[in-house]
Each structure stands twice: as C-alpha cells, then as structure tokens.
Design a protein around this motif. Sequence first.
Motif, PDB file in Angstrom:
ATOM      1  N   UNK A  93       0.828  -1.216   0.000  1.00 29.69           N
ATOM      2  CA  UNK A  93       0.000   0.000   0.000  1.00 29.69           C
ATOM      3  C   UNK A  93       0.859   1.260   0.000  1.00 29.69           C
ATOM      4  N   UNK A  94       1.901   1.243  -0.835  1.00 30.90           N
ATOM      5  CA  UNK A  94       2.833   2.370  -0.919  1.00 30.90           C
ATOM      6  C   UNK A  94       2.508   3.181  -2.168  1.00 30.90           C
ATOM      7  N   UNK A  95       2.046   4.439  -2.048  1.00 29.88           N
ATOM      8  CA  UNK A  95       1.558   5.200  -3.207  1.00 29.88           C
ATOM      9  C   UNK A  95       2.636   5.934  -3.996  1.00 29.88           C
ATOM     10  N   UNK A  96       3.879   5.961  -3.491  1.00 23.92           N
ATOM     11  CA  UNK A  96       4.972   6.687  -4.157  1.00 23.92           C
ATOM     12  C   UNK A  96       4.615   8.158  -4.392  1.00 23.92           C
ATOM     13  N   UNK A  97       4.082   8.786  -3.361  1.00 23.79           N
ATOM     14  CA  UNK A  97       3.659  10.182  -3.476  1.00 23.79           C
ATOM     15  C   UNK A  97       4.787  11.072  -3.992  1.00 23.79           C
ATOM     16  N   UNK A 122      -6.301   5.957  -4.834  1.00 23.69           N
ATOM     17  CA  UNK A 122      -5.146   6.785  -4.508  1.00 23.69           C
ATOM     18  C   UNK A 122      -3.873   6.020  -4.254  1.00 23.69           C
ATOM     19  N   UNK A 123      -3.850   4.739  -4.646  1.00 24.55           N
ATOM     20  CA  UNK A 123      -2.692   3.924  -4.278  1.00 24.55           C
ATOM     21  C   UNK A 123      -1.514   4.062  -5.235  1.00 24.55           C
ATOM     22  N   UNK A 124      -1.672   4.820  -6.328  1.00 24.40           N
ATOM     23  CA  UNK A 124      -0.515   5.204  -7.129  1.00 24.40           C
ATOM     24  C   UNK A 124      -0.602   6.705  -7.342  1.00 24.40           C
ATOM     25  N   UNK A 125       0.309   7.419  -6.712  1.00 27.92           N
ATOM     26  CA  UNK A 125       0.225   8.879  -6.695  1.00 27.92           C
ATOM     27  C   UNK A 125       1.501   9.497  -7.239  1.00 27.92           C
ATOM     28  N   UNK A 126       2.098   8.820  -8.212  1.00 26.74           N
ATOM     29  CA  UNK A 126       3.366   9.266  -8.783  1.00 26.74           C
ATOM     30  C   UNK A 126       3.200   9.557 -10.268  1.00 26.74           C
ATOM     31  N   UNK A 127       4.284  10.026 -10.889  1.00 28.49           N
ATOM     32  CA  UNK A 127       4.306  10.290 -12.325  1.00 28.49           C
ATOM     33  C   UNK A 127       4.941   9.099 -13.027  1.00 28.49           C
ATOM     34  N   UNK A 159      -1.256  11.797  -9.202  1.00 27.88           N
ATOM     35  CA  UNK A 159      -0.640  10.813 -10.085  1.00 27.88           C
ATOM     36  C   UNK A 159      -0.868  11.128 -11.550  1.00 27.88           C
ATOM     37  N   UNK A 160      -0.003  10.568 -12.399  1.00 24.52           N
ATOM     38  CA  UNK A 160      -0.132  10.731 -13.845  1.00 24.52           C
ATOM     39  C   UNK A 160       0.461   9.516 -14.538  1.00 24.52           C
TER      40      UNK A 160
END
Length: 704
Positions: A93-97, A122-127, A159-160
């Motif tokens: 559950x690491x979103x990589x904010x 919201x579990x992927x919040x990175x580019x 995220x994107x």
Amino acid sequence: YTDAQLYKADDLQWTLADGKNFTAANGALKVTLTADTTSLRDVLTATVGNYTKSIALRAMPNVFEGKGTADDPFQIKTKDDMLKLAKFTNTEAYPFNGRYFKVLNDIDFGTTTYDCVGVDAGSFNADFDGNGKQFLNINCSFEKTESGRALFGNVGPQGAVHDLILKSGTISAYRENAGIAGKVYGKVYNCDNYANIYSTSSSAAGIAGYVKTGGSVVNCKNYGIVDSKGNYIAGIAYNVEKNALVENCVNDTLIGTNAKKNYVSGIAVYNSGVIRNCVNKGMITGATSLAGIVASSNGGDSILYCHNEGEIISSGSNVGGILGGSKLSTTPMVMIGCYNTALITGKGSIGGVAGQLAAGSELIDCYNTADVVSSSSSNVGGVAGQQGSRNGYVARMIRCYNTGNVEGGDYGLGGFAGIGAGTIIGCYNLGNVTSTTTKPNKFGVAGGLWGYGRCKMYDSYNMGKISAKGYVGGIAGGVFDDFTLVNVYNAGEIACEDATTVGNISPASDKDMTITNVYYDTDVNKGIEASNVDAKAKGVSTRDLALCKALESDTAFSILPGMYPTLKAQAQNELANWFAAVPVVAEGEDYEHVRSVITIGTPAGTVWTTSGNFAIYGNLLSGKADGEGWATKTLGERTKTYKFFVEQPSGINDVNTDASIVKSLYFTISGAALGTQRPTDAGVYIVKDIMNNGKSAARKIVVR
C-alpha cells in the motif's frame, strides 16, 4: 528518502520504537535504505514531560534503479520492475507520493500474468512516464467480484500515467475495467490501448473506467476490442464525473458486438463532466442508448467540438450520432460545435446529433450530414429525435442543421426534429424526409423541420422533400398549441397522397398558433391547396421568395442574386448555398415562359452548365434560341436540373455569345489587376473577358 530535521528543545526527546533502519540523533532523522523487497517501517515518538506524539515512518528500499526524482526517475526496464511496482502499491500500500518513474524500453510480458498497479483508491500517486514505449502481452483475469482493473487500477489525485502504448493483451475482471486505468483521480494522457478489455458483469472501456472529479484523460486513443457480458461499453471511458475532463481522444475500433447490449458509445457511456475535441471512428452496435460520443448525459455536462464518423446500428431507441439520451437535471447539458457524418439506423427516438434531449438541453452550431433511418418506430429527426419539456423548459437549438435524409416506417419524422417541444433559432433542413407508414397518425407524420409537437421557430427554413401518405407539412407534420413561427419559410417539395391532410406549412389544425413573417414557395408545390395554417402565412413565387425584403430586413437572413434567403451565419456553407442557388426569372415570367435573362446564384463551389440554347455570363442565364432548354447546378456529386421553355431569345447573346474571347484579364475581388495569367492561389477572382468584337464581359471564378 532523505534526512529530516528534528526540532530541538531542552525538554523534548525523540525516540524510535525499533531503530534498525532509522536513527534519531543530533537533531536529525536518518534512514538507511537497503536492497530489500519490503518497505522499511518504524515509529518515531516525541516526548515532552507527560505528553507524547507518535509518528509512523516508512521508507521504500532500493528496489528500482534511480532516485525517483524528476531528474533521476525510478527506471522501469523489465517486467519484473512492473511486478515490483504492483507489489509495493498493493501489498505494501505504498503510493509513491510525488515520485517519478520512466520506462526505458519496450517490455514483453510473454506468458507472465500481469498484476495491476495500485488497485486501491489513490494507491498510485506518482508520475509514470511511458516514454513512448510499448507494453506487450498484458494478460490478466481477476476474480468475478474484482472491479476497476486495468494497467493501473487507480491513478491518484497527484498521479499521472502518460506517453505509454498498451500494445497487446487481454484484461478481464468483474466490471468498470479499462486498458490504462480503472479510476483516474489525476491525469492520463498520450496513451494508446490495443489490448482487449472485457467485463464479466458490465461496464468496460478502452482507456479509463471512471474519470473522477478533478481527473482528466487527454490525447488518448483506443484500438482494442471492448466488450462485456452485460451493458455499458465505451471506447474511452465508462463514466466521466462532474468536473472531470476527456479531451482530444479517439476511438478507432468497433464498439459493441451484440445487438442486445444497451449503453454503447465511442467515447463515454455516462457524462457529467466535459468531453471536448473527441472523435469516434468505429462502428457502434447494440440496442438502446447508443451514440458516437456519449450514450447518456447525466445533466450539467458539456460535449464540445466532437464528431462521429462511425456507423451506428441499433435495434432499440435513444440513438444519436453524438448523444444517445439525456437525463432531466437542474443544470441541463450543453453541446457545441458537434457533428455526425455516418449512417444511423434504429427504431425510435433517433437523431443525427441526439436521440433524446431532456428539457433545458442546449445545442449550438451542431449538424448532421448522414442519413437517419428508423426501421419501424417514430420520433426520428435529422438533428434530434425526441425533445422533452418540463415546467416551461424545453430543449433549445441554435444555428444547427441537417443535410441527411430521414426515413421511417411510422410517424413523428422531421428533417430537423421528430417530436416534442423545443426552440430552434437560425436552423434549417436540406435532407429529404420520407415515411412509409400506411396508417397516418393525426398528430403528424412528416415535416420539413418538425414531425409534430410544440416548437418555437425563428429564422429557420426547409428545402428538403417531404413524402408520406398523409399528415405532411413543409415545416411541421402536426402542431400543438403555442406553436410559433417567426421569419420562417419552406421551399421544399411536398409529396402526399391525402390532399386533405397536407399543408405548405402544416396540415389544417385547430391549435392556437403564432405565425409571423412566414412564407412558402407556390412554384415548388403548385398542386397543394392552402390549409388554414397556410392561410396565416404567405404563398409566393420562387422569384418573390428569392427577393423577399421582409426576410432581408431581419438580421439573420441575406438576400443574394439568384438565391433563396440564406442565413448569414452559414454564409460559407457550400452545400447550403448550392441548395439556395436557384434560377430567378423576370417579373411576369416563369420557367415555362422565358423571354428575358434568368438570374442564377453563383456561390463558391456551385458550377452551372446549360443546354445549347442557353449561355451563361456571370450570374445571368441567357436564352439564345426558342424552345426547350435546361440548366444544371453541380456541387461535387450533387446535381439538380431546372427545365425551361424559351419563348423568345433574351438579347444578351447579341452582345457577347456570338463573339469569341481574345484575351482574359484577372483581378482580385477588391479590383487589383493580376494580369493575363490565371491565379494559382486559392481564392475568389474577377475575370474580364475581351471579345473579338471589341465588347467585354465580367465573371467570377473560384480557385481551389
């Protein structure tokens, strides 16, 4: 990821529960990253006297090459890298904010089962930068209760996912599945999907399941097969929520493989947000609520500058080139600058642009150029099939038009709209309207603009042919109370078997109507007696309608030589101008008794040819010899021929037609001389022909 500063105070102490990977000393919190496969955790506690505060800590180990920054992103080079990313976003559950990823090469997953990245909200919040690379053989099949599955289950608000090609594979799950993202809270852009998407229940889309409030899907294309066991199938997105955006997207494949499926569309099933500059090129098949762009409007939404090129084949109702149907809402939907160019077939409530419009819906600058065909039912229109009304609110359409033919086996057929209430301003129909029913309906079978109902029409006209057994009108097949016509005319041919239920404007009616400045061409329909509705209008000859100053006084229309009145807003529409171009004879003459020159409209794109006993100079048609003759206007593949009988030559041929041209001089439209060489740049020019008898004649040419 890096050292953090700890606040210092004499009575403040910082302690760690574990202290294995994190250290807290000398005012700094530090972490030692390892090449582990799980995230590093600890609890940092601040103590002041009897007060404590605990802060959960977590750090991501060295799983990927790179630092995860914009300048040095985490590197995705193999299928194992993607599987690790899925593990950390799901199990850990690491979103990589705020972190960054970049794909460095094409990745073929072969026979390896794919695991979706970030299946929780919201579990992927990175580019995630796909870098234009391809993912091949993305194959996964989830339990029947798992929903929202795609390459990425969820793209968080920050995220994107972008610049990625999902080249092949199959993604199958319960429902709300897609190619790129199950739910988009952030951004998905510049992504293409070629994979097959399937839902074992319902709701599937090529790019995104849900585009959530604040989310966007931009510059994406779908080429993959999208299908479900049940309903709700779309090329781009299943549901576009309020304040969400789908823009510059294209579906380029067949959507819907079963004639019994409902809610099938090229771009989105449901729309509550904004869909802009999108195109559907694939065929759409199914039953009820089918459309090239949006199957169903939820209200408060916008469909802007979209168009459909894919044929739509329906076995049900609520079918439109752009919109299938719309729901009643306190904030109605708005459609601007949309058009359809592909054949539409179905049963009832079918329109070239919209199948069904809720009260308050607004269409601006929209049009249809393709045929709209109903197999057996009613409510069929060139632009809209059915319009609702509530508490005085009706659908409103401004500067919209239809050029396609409208056909049906029942009643309520209109060149512009089928049935219901509405308001149209600056609209027109050029398509033919045909009903094959043998049981005419007294409410109204076919009309040049409106099938039947209650409408307020302003600055509008019909030039299409209307055919039915009975209850046929040049403007409306049937009218209800408060039907209003202002600055309206009919120049379309009417074919009706029952002479008692036909009208140049509308069949006889006892309804309360308002008719102001309304005309119909008596030369076009010589055998039709005026109904009591027609009596409130004015029947005039082709000549008088073409020269109608009463319409010219209204700011919407232009009166041009050899033309029916044309809408100023459509001045550059070549097809509308071709329809409007008409031979106008001298006062006191008609086509069967020609003694003078005939004025013809010569708009850009329209070309005139004649029989041998006529000659054309500029916009004048001159009879050179007695007897029968003809003139044909052409625009592309469209032609129409007008027949005449010349009783005496006009005399213009004595000036020019017996002489030959010895030199032609070319000028710009403003009069600047260009010499004797025909211009090559596109535009409108004036040609002055010098004859061998010393006389001259001017004409206009269009260079394309």
